[in-house]
Motif scaffolding. Structure first.
Motif, PDB file in Angstrom:
ATOM      1  N   PRO A  12      44.132  43.659  16.722  1.00 40.25           N
ATOM      2  CA  PRO A  12      43.654  42.845  17.838  1.00 40.25           C
ATOM      3  C   PRO A  12      42.126  42.892  17.909  1.00 40.25           C
ATOM      4  O   PRO A  12      41.517  42.125  18.638  1.00 40.25           O
ATOM      5  N   LYS A  24      49.666  31.318  15.602  1.00 45.58           N
ATOM      6  CA  LYS A  24      48.497  32.156  15.876  1.00 45.58           C
ATOM      7  C   LYS A  24      48.040  32.859  14.594  1.00 45.58           C
ATOM      8  O   LYS A  24      46.842  32.911  14.294  1.00 45.58           O
ATOM      9  N   ASP A  37      35.867  34.145  21.308  1.00 47.53           N
ATOM     10  CA  ASP A  37      35.296  34.676  22.540  1.00 47.53           C
ATOM     11  C   ASP A  37      34.086  35.539  22.203  1.00 47.53           C
ATOM     12  O   ASP A  37      34.188  36.487  21.425  1.00 47.53           O
ATOM     13  N   ARG A  59      32.556  37.717  23.799  1.00 47.38           N
ATOM     14  CA  ARG A  59      32.493  39.108  24.240  1.00 47.38           C
ATOM     15  C   ARG A  59      33.520  39.999  23.535  1.00 47.38           C
ATOM     16  O   ARG A  59      33.232  41.134  23.215  1.00 47.38           O
ATOM     17  N   GLN A 101      37.729  37.715  20.027  1.00 46.90           N
ATOM     18  CA  GLN A 101      39.061  37.172  19.781  1.00 46.90           C
ATOM     19  C   GLN A 101      39.075  35.656  19.952  1.00 46.90           C
ATOM     20  O   GLN A 101      38.341  35.107  20.768  1.00 46.90           O
ATOM     21  N   VAL A 145      40.076  32.201  21.274  1.00 48.05           N
ATOM     22  CA  VAL A 145      40.650  31.807  22.557  1.00 48.05           C
ATOM     23  C   VAL A 145      41.671  30.677  22.411  1.00 48.05           C
ATOM     24  O   VAL A 145      42.462  30.444  23.321  1.00 48.05           O
ATOM     25  N   ASN A 146      41.680  29.983  21.279  1.00 51.76           N
ATOM     26  CA  ASN A 146      42.594  28.838  21.163  1.00 51.76           C
ATOM     27  C   ASN A 146      43.469  28.865  19.895  1.00 51.76           C
ATOM     28  O   ASN A 146      43.556  27.881  19.181  1.00 51.76           O
ATOM     29  N   ASN A 174      46.331  28.135  18.924  1.00 52.38           N
ATOM     30  CA  ASN A 174      47.583  27.434  19.223  1.00 52.38           C
ATOM     31  C   ASN A 174      47.351  25.960  18.923  1.00 52.38           C
ATOM     32  O   ASN A 174      46.340  25.599  18.340  1.00 52.38           O
ATOM     33  N   HIS A 192      45.103  24.243  22.953  1.00 47.61           N
ATOM     34  CA  HIS A 192      43.648  24.205  23.149  1.00 47.61           C
ATOM     35  C   HIS A 192      42.901  24.035  21.833  1.00 47.61           C
ATOM     36  O   HIS A 192      41.690  23.812  21.832  1.00 47.61           O
ATOM     37  N   TRP A 203      42.912  29.973  28.916  1.00 51.43           N
ATOM     38  CA  TRP A 203      43.238  30.485  27.588  1.00 51.43           C
ATOM     39  C   TRP A 203      43.167  31.996  27.496  1.00 51.43           C
ATOM     40  O   TRP A 203      43.668  32.571  26.545  1.00 51.43           O
ATOM     41  N   TYR A 204      42.567  32.623  28.452  1.00 51.02           N
ATOM     42  CA  TYR A 204      42.628  34.090  28.486  1.00 51.02           C
ATOM     43  C   TYR A 204      43.967  34.529  29.087  1.00 51.02           C
ATOM     44  O   TYR A 204      44.651  35.392  28.561  1.00 51.02           O
ATOM     45  N   GLN A 262      47.065  34.517  26.754  1.00 55.09           N
ATOM     46  CA  GLN A 262      47.209  35.387  25.593  1.00 55.09           C
ATOM     47  C   GLN A 262      47.335  36.831  26.017  1.00 55.09           C
ATOM     48  O   GLN A 262      46.562  37.324  26.830  1.00 55.09           O
ATOM     49  N   GLU A 263      48.313  37.461  25.393  1.00 57.27           N
ATOM     50  CA  GLU A 263      48.648  38.843  25.686  1.00 57.27           C
ATOM     51  C   GLU A 263      47.433  39.778  25.653  1.00 57.27           C
ATOM     52  O   GLU A 263      47.300  40.676  26.492  1.00 57.27           O
ATOM     53  N   GLU A 264      46.544  39.551  24.664  1.00 51.62           N
ATOM     54  CA  GLU A 264      45.427  40.477  24.463  1.00 51.62           C
ATOM     55  C   GLU A 264      44.525  40.598  25.689  1.00 51.62           C
ATOM     56  O   GLU A 264      43.927  41.632  25.904  1.00 51.62           O
ATOM     57  N   PHE A 265      44.398  39.516  26.427  1.00 52.80           N
ATOM     58  CA  PHE A 265      43.419  39.509  27.506  1.00 52.80           C
ATOM     59  C   PHE A 265      44.083  39.913  28.819  1.00 52.80           C
ATOM     60  O   PHE A 265      44.734  39.106  29.481  1.00 52.80           O
ATOM     61  N   PHE A 284      37.831  37.182  32.124  1.00 46.83           N
ATOM     62  CA  PHE A 284      37.144  37.064  30.836  1.00 46.83           C
ATOM     63  C   PHE A 284      36.248  35.829  30.753  1.00 46.83           C
ATOM     64  O   PHE A 284      35.377  35.748  29.905  1.00 46.83           O
TER      65      PHE A 284
END
Ligand code: FAD
Ligand code: SF4
Lengths: 90, 732, 327
Positions: free
Chosen positions: B73, B280, B645, B647, B650, B652-653, B655, B658, C119-120, C123-126, C137
């Motif tokens: 991750p 993903k 992202d 920060r 990761q 963000v889209n 999929n 988005h 979108w945060y 998703q599981e990670e966020f 986020f």
């Protein structure tokens, strides 16, 4: 062998495990054709030992990296392949 | 019928024709051919739409297990510990595998660490979540700008950047001095992913020490070699099958984790194992098109000649791979200089994507061309004509621009920024493309069987281009039988070697071998039939499935004729030979758009694509390649964007919600003009049509509004910003 | 996804009782939102209660207005002749949702109660505030789709329901049923701005309650307009949108409702825009003045200032549509 998308890999210089697309896609070139742009290396490389873009040592696979001096590099076609990279199977 | 044979290719064909190539030269299509160059529907169309066609995703084997990867991750971390104990206790789990060992680093979100195999897809997913991996997170960068910044600490062992191939041609300084206008601008294109509808994956099954792998791949033979090497087993023990596949676009040439993991887990568990990535995983770890930034200075003479070019370029191909692209693209700048920097970020590595490098270089160059044209007050098309390389069979842009201008109604194009009064503005743009497409790796085997069946075996694969149909057309046309008589077998390493389907090489690679093998098979057949049909094989011909004496006389149906073969079929092998195929194609595209200046939304109204590919084998499937290429390029222009992202590093889209892709209603009217050049022989067409659409669209937006879009995708926020800058008289 | 128990009661009463099964229980309607969340491990559930058999799936006349059952599909809503005639903005909002598949499967109840599309969050990670974490986020992340209004609270989502906006504009009331019977809540009070206390929800509905009906008051002599700024033609979300409902006094506006969508954690009513309309004729100039008023006080984040222009456009075009002058 000239690989149009990577002129950079030379057998005997780069490691025998380095791979890129044009090794599997066989093409003809037209040496007489006009150049429509200057040469560039667009290839993405991977290592046959790891099936990834990183070698067994975790460093990237690239013509400038996969040369003599790197521990995992094999350039002599006469030597048997190195023992399988151990993936800690269970 | 006396076969009218073709002139051998002009200078632009590098292949000195072989004796066989001369003997079995292509017949001039389409007037003189039954199906070659006609509009032939895909032979496997019904199987595909009815669901009968079996893709790797559809392969299920008795006792089969499902594998699931466990991925990082984190954008950058060291693996401290991998604890499988809980996962091993989970329901249905049959095997686990460490893909990387503790101590190794993961270099991007989605980097594979381990995998599990269980008796169902759900069990595998649930168990994967129970594998406990301890990481020590490490500093990362997910922005080109930060990796490029010398102040950023070293993240990549080999450095955060690396210079790429540089160019220095002519006297650039003097040329800039002589230029009437000097122009500077920066262009950039984004990272996009391949988004193959069928995700990466394989089904692997061992029988003793032999491995059968059903793989969704662009190269069955290449995967066999790589699998054997990865598993340290003889290549002879590996069979790879890919009957149907749902798109690769360059990302399915390597035997990556999606193939090697199920092979290993099948060995560990003693059961067949299937592994298919999800959407993903596709976005994160199966390749992408690198970003491309070009800071350009260009000099042009008062009469509109491009004289000087200087560029600093950079881009990212991910965590260690390059991001080069051709620049300037096609148009001739006699004096030019360029320095390139590959920039590494902690994101999935690039893989070849449909015309690697070309869409990026095309965008920067073509938008620049429109800006320069305005500087010298020339029509952008005139300006292009002035700066193209000389016209040649492999460099037809000048001709195509003129043909296209007429067809598209270029004379109705208004001056830049005069695209209308209200909030809806329309404009037109053009752009050009180039590609190689010269294949040479195809072996064909042709059987004519006594019951009249024709079997053609070629170890190529159909990545969606219609290869199975092409095999059938070339064989049927050469033999003089209906397409339905030929059974084409492809997608299996048990068939004669053919190269991977990349670089638009498949059709040019396989067609010559099929043409010659089928020609020789026909000759052998006629020789065998001659005694029953008057004794002279040279007087026989096969037309529309009838074997007959030329100019009338005795004739036999195909079936009856083949019966005379008795127990001994005709069986011929041939390799690719030079002279029936060639290399290098050109194309141009025109686009018309409507821009809503109050929302920044760009709608593409219509596209005209003019494209050559040497001899067209099947007009229908060749056109399909152009449609697909144009649609992909519209996605590149407007929608697709891999967003990381800032920060957390990761995506963000990851999929299809988005990460935007055109829906059917977003696809405009696309008109395709195939320029058939049968005298050149076969050349590929898969890649070039996806190169120029995006730049033509950006230029059309500029024409409509006066605002220049130098950055893709043309999301409303970019368009609105450019409109505002234009209004304020600023450069966006 | 984690395995769950599944029950399919046939009455609202049984469905409400089933919500008390223990553990995490969620009502399941069309599943277009909930199942995706479960599959992506955004959340887990122990029991799903199918409410499609239990809840009303009809649109019936009521007191000069309409009573819409929560189990009515978006497709049925968008094609219902009464809805089209009396509340065209609602029909249009439903017709523009996602894709034909989503509209045939998705329901009114599910649409109004869908969770954020951030979108945060998805998703599981966020692990953000909405999932029990301690940050949003989007603040220093990628916020191009996030809120430009009402974003002072912990979460910066925009409310994702297209139906919610015309529902507020038409002054709808939501009928909510729980163990202690029914209550009616004005649509405008149903949706909540995030605070540290309620950030894990977007509305006032209790875990043991169901939304059963949407009641639309008699329209009287209203005119309405609705405009969604959409980048893609289908399978996409509006970037910003607006519903405008007005009554006229001769050529001038007597009263107005202007509600904005996809700009705030709730449907966002703009009283400033309403004031700019009242007493004025429905002209381009009035529409532009109202749009300017509507975005006054917007607080864009680092990447979403462009939404101000888009919101203005939506307001102008919705007003012109209400005036019968489609842009
Ligand atoms: C690509 C895409 C595009 C989309 N575009 C849009 C769009 O433009 N506009 C828009 O509005 N939506 C859009 N949607 C979302 C879609 O409309 C909703 O997901 C759908 O309407 C939800 O309805 P459902 O019946 O399937 O709800 P479900 O998924 O079954 O439920 C949704 C939520 O509501 C709860 N719930 C369901 N019924 C009730 C009830 N009666 N009482 C209380 N709680 C209940 C569930 O527990 C769950 O939490 C889009 C979705 C996708 C995938
Ligand atoms: S990473 Fe090592 S083993 Fe792999 S190709 Fe490069 S040098 Fe060879």
């Amino acid at each position: 062998m000239l690989h149009p998308d990577s002129p950079a890999v030379v057998p005997g210089v780069q490691c025998e495990h380095i791979r890129h697309k044009s090794m599997y896609v066989m093409t003809v070139d037209n040496p007489q054709a006009l150049r429509f742009f200057d040469p560039y290396d667009t290839a993405s490389y991977w290592c046959q030992e790891t099936s990834e873009a990183f070698g067994p040592d975790g460093h990237p696979v690239r013509p400038d990296c996969c040369v003599g001096g790197r521990g995992c590099c094999r350039t002599d076609p006469d030597t048997e392949a190195a023992p399988a990279h151990h993936h800690g199977q269970d | 019928m006396a076969e009218e044979t073709m002139q051998q290719p002009p200078a632009a064909n590098p292949n000195e024709p072989s004796a066989n190539a001369k003997k079995y030269a292509w017949t001039v299509p389409p007037a003189k051919t039954a199906i070659l160059s006609h509009r032939v529907e895909r032979v496997d169309g019904p199987a595909k739409v009815s669901g009968a066609a079996r893709y790797t995703y559809d392969i299920n084997r008795p006792g089969m297990l499902w594998a699931r990867a466990i991925r990082s991750p984190h954008p950058h971390a060291k693996i401290v510990e991998i604890d499988f104990s809980a996962a091993k206790q989970a329901p249905g789990v049959r095997g686990v595998l460490a893909w990387k060992d503790p101590g190794a680093e993961v270099m991007y979100q989605g980097d594979v660490v381990a995998a599990v195999a269980a008796d169902s897809e759900d069990h595998a997913r649930d168990a994967a979540r129970l594998v406990k991996i301890t990481y020590e997170t490490l500093p990362f960068s997910v922005r080109e700008a930060s990796s490029k910044d010398p102040a950023t600490p070293k993240i990549f062992a080999t450095g955060n950047t690396r210079p790429g191939q540089a160019t220095d041609v002519g006297d650039v300084a003097a040329a800039f001095k002589s230029a009437a206008h000097v122009y500077e601008a920066t262009y950039d294109t984004q990272v996009i992913t391949h988004v193959c509808l069928e995700t990466h994956g394989a089904v692997c099954e061992w029988t003793g020490d032999k491995l059968t792998a059903w793989v969704t791949t662009q190269g069955v033979h290449g995967v066999r070699q790589q699998l054997a090497a990865a598993l340290k087993i003889p290549e002879a023990n590996v069979r790879v099958i890919c009957e149907y596949m749902g798109g690769g676009f360059g990302s399915k040439i390597a035997a990556d984790a999606s193939v090697v993991i199920p092979a290993r887990l099948a060995l560990v568990t003693g059961a067949p194992v299937k592994m298919m990535f999800d959407r993903k995983e596709e976005h994160l770890d199966t390749g992408n098109r690198p970003s491309a930034f070009s800071k350009v200075r260009a000099g042009v003479s008062a009469d509109g000649k491009c004289v000087a070019f200087e560029a600093e370029t950079w881009g990212t191909g991910g965590a260690g791979q390059g991001a080069q692209f051709p620049l300037p693209y096609i148009y001739q700048f006699a004096n030019r200089k360029r320095a390139h920097l590959d920039v590494y970020i902690n994101a999935g590595n690039q893989r070849p994507m449909r015309a690697p490098g070309h869409p990026q270089g095309c965008f920067a160059t073509e938008v620049l061309m429109d800006e320069l044209a305005d500087l010298v007050k020339m029509d952008p098309l005139e300006f292009r004509l002035k700066n193209l390389p000389p016209t040649a069979p492999d460099a037809m842009w000048g001709e195509y621009f003129k043909i296209g201008a007429k067809k598209f109604g270029w004379d109705k194009r208004r001056a830049t920024g005069e695209g209308g009064k209200g909030h809806l503005r329309t404009g037109m743009g053009v752009s050009a493309c180039q590609w190689g497409g010269g294949g040479r790796a195809g072996n064909a085997h042709v059987d004519i069987l006594p019951d009249g069946s024709v079997v053609v075996k070629v170890g190529t694969q159909d990545i969606g281009t219609g290869a199975r149909t092409v095999v059938g057309i070339v064989a049927a046309d050469t033999l003089g039988v209906p397409l339905s008589t030929v059974k084409a077998q492809i997608g299996d390493t048990d068939l004669p070697f053919a190269g991977a389907s990349g670089g638009s090489t498949t059709t040019a690679g396989i067609s010559p071998a099929i043409r010659i093998a089928a020609g020789r098979a026909k000759e052998a057949l006629l020789a065998r039939l001659a005694p029953s049909l008057g004794g002279d094989a040279s007087k026989l011909e096969i037309v529309n499935g009838r074997v007959q004496v030329k100019g009338g006389g005795k004739s036999l149906t195909w079936k009856a004729a083949c019966k005379l073969l008795g127990q001994e079929p005709i069986s011929i092998d041939n390799a690719w030979e030079p002279g029936l195929s060639s290399v290098n194609t050109s194309g141009v595209q025109f686009a018309e758009v409507t821009v809503d200046t109050e929302t920044g939304i760009v709608k593409v109204d219509r596209v005209l694509a003019i494209q050559d590919c040497g001899l067209v084998i099947d007009t229908l499937t060749a056109e399909s390649q152009v449609y697909g290429g144009v649609i992909s390029s519209i996605n590149f222009a407007l929608f697709e964007d891999r967003l990381l992202d800032r920060r957390t590093g990761q995506m963000v889209n990851p999929n299809m919600e988005h990460y935007l892709l055109a829906s059917i209603a977003d696809v405009p009217k696309v008109e395709v003009m195939l320029m058939n050049m049968p005298e050149r022989g076969v050349i590929g067409i898969g890649e070039p049509p996806t190169v120029p659409t995006a730049s033509a669209i950006a230029n059309a937006v500029r024409n409509a509004t006066g605002a220049t879009l130098r950055s893709l995708p043309l999301h409303p926020h970019r368009v609105l910003a450019a409109l505002e800058a234009h209004k304020a008289g600023r450069k966006a | 996804m984690k395995a769950f128990a599944y029950v399919s009661p046939t009455t609202a009463k049984d469905a409400i009782a089933a919500l008390k099964a223990g553990g995490i229980v969620r009502p399941l309607a069309g599943g277009q939102d909930l199942l995706a969340r479960l599959k992506d491990y955004v959340e887990t559930a122990d029991t799903l209660v199918n409410v499609k058999q239990a809840l009303d799936a009809t649109v019936t006349p009521a007191g000069g207005g309409l009573k819409i059952g929560a189990a009515v599909t978006l497709d049925a809503l968008s094609t219902n002749p009464h809805v089209i005639r009396m509340y065209p903005a609602l029909a249009e909002a439903a017709a523009k949702v996602g894709s034909p598949q989503i509209r045939h499967q998705g329901t009114v109840g599910g649409n109004l109660n869908q969770r954020p599309r951030c979108w945060y969050f998805r998703q599981e990670e966020f692990v953000c505030f909405k999932k029990g974490g301690n940050r949003c986020f989007s603040v220093d992340g990628e916020n191009q789709h996030h809120a430009i209004f009402g974003n002072d609270g912990p979460s910066k989502i925009v409310h994702s329901s297209s139906l919610a906006v015309p529902a507020v504009a038409y002054g709808a009331r939501f009928v909510v049923a729980g163990p202690n019977g029914e209550r009616e809540i004005p649509a405008a009070e149903y949706f909540t701005l995030p605070t540290m206390q309620n950030v894990k929800k977007e509305n006032v509905l209790g875990d043991d309650e169901l939304l059963t009906h949407v009641i639309l008051p008699a329209p009287g002599h209203i005119r309405s307009g609705h405009y969604e700024v959409r980048f893609k033609e289908s399978r996409d979300w509006p970037m910003a949108f607006a519903t405008v409902v007005v009554t006229m006094n001769g050529a001038n506006v007597a009263s107005a409702r202007v509600v904005l969508g996809a700009v705030a954690p709730t449907p966002w009513r703009s009283e400033a825009a309403e004031r700019a309309l009242v007493g004025k004729p429905l002209t381009q100039a009035t529409a532009e003045a109202a749009a300017a008023a509507a975005v006054e006080g917007a607080k864009p984040m680092s990447q979403n200032a462009y939404k101000i222009q888009i919101t203005k456009t939506a307001v102008v075009r919705a007003i012109l549509e209400a005036a019968g002058k489609r842009a």
